[in-house]
Scaffold this active site. Structure first.
Site, PDB file in Angstrom:
ATOM      1  N   GLU A  27       0.774  -1.254   0.000  1.00 37.72           N
ATOM      2  CA  GLU A  27       0.000   0.000   0.000  1.00 37.72           C
ATOM      3  C   GLU A  27       0.798   1.293   0.000  1.00 37.72           C
ATOM      4  OE1 GLU A  27      -2.980  -0.461   3.079  1.00 37.72           O
ATOM      5  OE2 GLU A  27      -4.309  -1.478   1.693  1.00 37.72           O
TER       6      GLU A  27
HETATM    7  C1  BMA Z   1      -5.181  -3.487   4.343  1.00 38.47           C
HETATM    8  C2  BMA Z   1      -3.983  -4.248   4.797  1.00 38.47           C
HETATM    9  C3  BMA Z   1      -3.723  -4.116   6.242  1.00 38.47           C
HETATM   10  C4  BMA Z   1      -4.974  -3.946   7.037  1.00 38.47           C
HETATM   11  C5  BMA Z   1      -6.209  -4.240   6.256  1.00 38.47           C
HETATM   12  C6  BMA Z   1      -7.468  -4.022   7.014  1.00 38.47           C
HETATM   13  O1  BMA Z   1      -5.005  -2.351   3.719  1.00 38.47           O
HETATM   14  O2  BMA Z   1      -2.911  -4.036   3.986  1.00 38.47           O
HETATM   15  O3  BMA Z   1      -2.843  -3.072   6.473  1.00 38.47           O
HETATM   16  O4  BMA Z   1      -4.919  -4.707   8.158  1.00 38.47           O
HETATM   17  O5  BMA Z   1      -6.228  -3.457   5.155  1.00 38.47           O
HETATM   18  O6  BMA Z   1      -7.654  -2.688   7.355  1.00 38.47           O
END
Ligand code: BMA
Length: 813
Positions: free
Chosen positions: A415
């Site tokens: 991300e």
């Molecule tokens: C995403 C993942 C985690 C997170 C999940 C739930 O973006 O990459 O960082 O735990 O969402 O929020």
């Protein structure tokens, strides 16, 4: 090579506290304290707070050992730590060997000069990870998600050990992987790179060897043992071999998983084996198919030239206490993935690179691995030292894992292209530049050097890099959090398509027996202090309630709320997956967030930390089935009419779709029926259809104006040669408004089967035993009145009970 494991006789001392505990190595501080009875279960209620305090201390791991026979005569002796978590100072017989600062790396020290006859003392001092990140916290230079403790990006330690939106702040420390003394008897095979060239129905294998030899006349030989046990030698210079009639490795569902063994030996003049390297490999090509088209650019795993629709979930560390993760536990988790028809796992970048056994099992089971590098939701200060450290880390892990056929893709981070682009955590120009340097230059260069055949993708999500629309739907992979974090209704999954969904998901609670592992009876209210300590997603409870209100009646008890939350989660993810699978070709992957848990609590997982399947995992078994019949209904959920503006205009229709994710053309019979709540058929249709391999077809829409919104439902079934392959039901109202008749569910045991009987339409039928540890061939399914048989796969059938959506509000006071 003389190899001596140094796993005996370790003690742990909390420095300054003057107490020693016996310690397991591989193992951790929390593990040793728990075993010694000096610490309470850190997952119980809010014990996390006390356990976190322990990490403010420094620790000393110590053992004494006598070198194995012949060790002292070796040319060189190396002390090898496969994993130290994290800030270590290693000494042998009181002399410092070196320092460690990255749990993702192997650490090897030359130890020969310090080794002596008789007893040798090995010490590893570990300093406090929490103090370190506090002292190194500088938000101007590096910052990350507030779900974790401030300063976490400063340390190369699994980020989520400092907390995440599904995990506690328990940054344990330890020597979490094997420690070995390696005595070089004249030759040391440091690494072997196996490369494959596939052409004209043959595979040319070539080996790149990096070895040292000090003995005279050392020869290196290599052989390949095929899956049937036949051995063939490689030529020596260059080390190469052509495999005629290769047995190709495939992801599950696309073919078998034959594994070949490569053995490389260093032989002395007298043909004594001085060192040996042995790994299992699979013959396959693996890349991503990326090609411009009207919608943007395709993005699909291409294995042996075949485009595979990826189905699976995101994997996080299995436990905060790394010493408790065992090959057996990982195998069971991955086998449970196969049981739910997965063909892909994404190893998410906020944890640690899994152990070899994880990939061994993936190779064996045919699970493709999308491998993130361990960077997630944070910016980093790219100093020269940090750059050297991460280069060593990536090089080591690529070398360690490159022979695995399951490894399909290396991805730079989780991300961060998207977040840096959006300026999250104050991304400065400098940080933007550093982002590009790290993930689009430094890391891919290392991956390419170590494994020129690997496919590298800069980030998840990404459209290919350079901050060019990182989470765009037309190219690359997408994280869709508009549903859940964005609070959009889950019917929104049907809006449009994307090329590869690598994250999307929905939270739920584990079942009561799992909740009991961390609560007292008085904690068992969704909003209690202890329940909210185990709900780490900001606004998680509010989101659960908001979505629950959209779908179900107010649950009659805490326990039914847990059940309703699981159905809600399962329905949401089903909506997303079925929509994407109907668009096979345009979309080529659905990896839901998240597979597993590292502790008990509310989360997006489909299997909880005890290994229990939530409703979602059973749903996954159905929605990831290689042949899927799905039904795109139009009703209240998709149109959201204003029920207070009656009479309102609402379409009631269905559109069936068949997705064939197998390599064979198939002939099916699809049947659907409009039924009243007692299951009586009002209208039905039988359709014969053939579906090409790797294709999805959607049938024309059927309007059902005669359907009673609150009392009628549609059941659908797909058969092949009389065998049912896929089925389901849809309603036109919401489950909370549907006027269910009491299905009077009954259960009967027949051998290893449970026969479920229903007297009326039943939705979300759950069968459980007293211990809530049953694993069945199917569960949480919809039923027409009649019988349904399920097989018991795990657990004992005592205290059996069944319920359905009809029961959610039953007994409410
Ligand atoms: C995403 C993942 C985690 C997170 C999940 C739930 O973006 O990459 O960082 O735990 O969402 O929020």
């Amino acid at each position: 090579m003389i190899s001596q494991s140094l796993h005996e006789g370790w003690t742990l001392e909390i420095l300054g506290k003057k107490r020693k505990y016996p310690a397991k190595v591989p193992g951790t501080v929390y593990g040793a304290l728990l075993e010694a009875g000096s610490m309470e279960d850190p997952f119980w209620r809010d014990n996390e707070l006390k356990a976190l305090q322990v990490m403010e201390d420094d620790f000393l791991f110590e053992t004494a050992f006598v070198p194995a026979e012949g060790m002292l005569q070796c040319q060189n002796v190396y002390l090898r730590f496969e994993g130290i978590d994290t800030l270590g100072e290693v000494s042998l017989n009181g002399v410092p060997l070196g320092q460690t600062d990255n749990m993702h790396r192997v650490w090897e020290f030359e130890a020969g000069r310090l080794l002596r006859e008789g007893e040798n003392v090995l010490r590893v001092k570990l300093s406090s990870p929490t103090r370190f990140i506090r002292e190194h916290y500088n938000p101007q230079k590096a910052e990350g998600t507030s779900d974790a403790m401030k300063g976490f990006p400063a340390l190369r330690k699994a980020h989520c050990m400092f907390g995440w939106d599904w995990g506690p702040r328990l940054p344990d420390a330890g020597i979490f992987r094997p420690v070995t003394l390696l005595g070089d008897e004249g030759a040391y095979i440091r690494e072997v790179r196996v490369r494959q060239k596939h052409a004209d129905g043959k595979v040319e294998l070539s080996l790149g060897l990096s070895a040292s030899s000090t003995a005279k006349g050392v020869r290196f030989t290599a052989e390949l043992v095929d899956p049937d046990g036949n051995a063939k030698a490689f030529s020596t210079v260059p080390m190469a071999l052509t495999v005629e009639n290769p047995q190709l490795w495939w992801p599950r569902g696309y073919g078998g998983q034959p594994l070949y063994t490569v053995k490389v030996k260093a032989l002395s003049q007298g043909d004594r084996v001085l060192d040996m390297w042995e790994r299992k490999i699979g013959l396959r090509t693996a890349t991503m198919h990326i090609e411009k088209d009207a919608f943007g650019e395709s993005f699909a795993h291409e294995i042996n030239g075949v485009q595979v629709f990826a189905m699976g979930a995101d994997y996080i560390p299995e436990d905060n206490l790394l010493g408790r993760v065992t090959p057996e536990r990982t195998r069971r988790l991955l086998e449970d993935c196969c049981a739910a028809n997965f063909n892909t796992i994404r190893v998410w970048g906020g944890g640690y690179y899994p152990d070899d056994w994880f990939y061994d099992v993936c190779d064996e089971l045919g699970l493709l691995v999308w491998q993130d590098c361990m960077f997630a939701c944070a910016t980093y200060e790219l100093t020269p030292a940090f750059s050297r450290n991460i280069q060593a880390e990536i090089a080591y892990n690529v070398k360690r894992l490159r022979h695995h056929p399951s490894l399909a893709l290396w991805c730079g981070n989780n991300e961060m292209e998207m977040f840096v682009d959006e300026g999250e955590w104050g991304a400065s120009f400098r940080q933007k530049a550093d982002y590009i340097r790290m993930y689009e230059y430094i890391i891919p260069k290392v991956v390419q050097e170590q494994d020129p055949d690997a496919f590298y993708w800069p980030a998840s999500p990404s459209s290919g890099g350079g901050f060019d629309d990182p989470n765009g739907r037309g190219r690359g992979d997408v994280h869709d959090w508009s549903i859940w974090h964005g609070m959009r209704p889950f019917a929104d999954y049907r809006k449009g398509a994307c090329r590869y969904l690598s994250e999307f998901g929905f939270e739920s609670f584990p079942c009561l027996k799992t909740v009991e592992t961390f609560t007292l009876p008085e904690d068992r209210n969704l909003f209690s202090y202890v329940m909210e300590k185990h709900q780490r997603c900001a606004h998680g409870s509010a989101l659960t309630m908001a979505y629950l209100q959209q779908m179900y009646l107010y649950p009659a008890s805490f326990e039914t709320a847990l059940y309703a939350s699981q159905l809600l989660q399962a329905e949401a993810v089903r909506y997303g997956v079925e929509h994407m699978r109907r668009q096979r070709g345009l979309c080529m992957g659905t990896i839901y967030w998240q597979l597993n848990d590292c502790w008990p609590g509310a989360s997006w997982s489909s299997i909880d930390c005890t290994g229990r399947w939530k409703a979602l995992h059973y749903f996954a078994k159905r929605f990831f089935a290689p042949v899927l019949l799905s039904c795109q209904e139009e009703g209240m959920l998709t149109q959201n009419p204003n029920i207070n503006a009656e009479p309102y205009d609402m379409e009631k229709s269905i559109r069936l779709a068949v997705t064939n994710d197998t390599l064979k053309p198939r002939q099916f019979v699809a049947k659907w029926a409009l039924r009243d709540r007692l299951g009586r058929v009002k209208r039905e249709e039988t359709i014969c259809l053939s579906v090409n391999p790797l294709q999805s077809i959607t049938l024309p829409k059927t309007h059902l104006p005669e359907a009673d919104i609150f009392q009628d439902y549609v059941s659908y079934h797909l058969y092949e040669l009389g065998r049912e392959l896929s089925s389901g039901t849809v309603i036109f109202s919401l489950p909370k408004f549907f006027q269910f008749a009491d299905p009077r569910l009954g259960l009967r045991l027949e051998g290893d089967e449970i026969v479920v009987t229903a007297g009326a339409y039943a939705r979300g039928v759950e069968i459980q035993n007293g211990a809530e540890d049953l694993l069945l061939s199917d569960n949480y399914f919809d039923m027409n009145p009649g019988e349904r048989r399920v097989k018991i796969l795990r657990g004992e059938p005592f205290g059996l009970r069944a319920r359905s959506v009809y029961d959610i509000a039953k007994g409410q006071k």
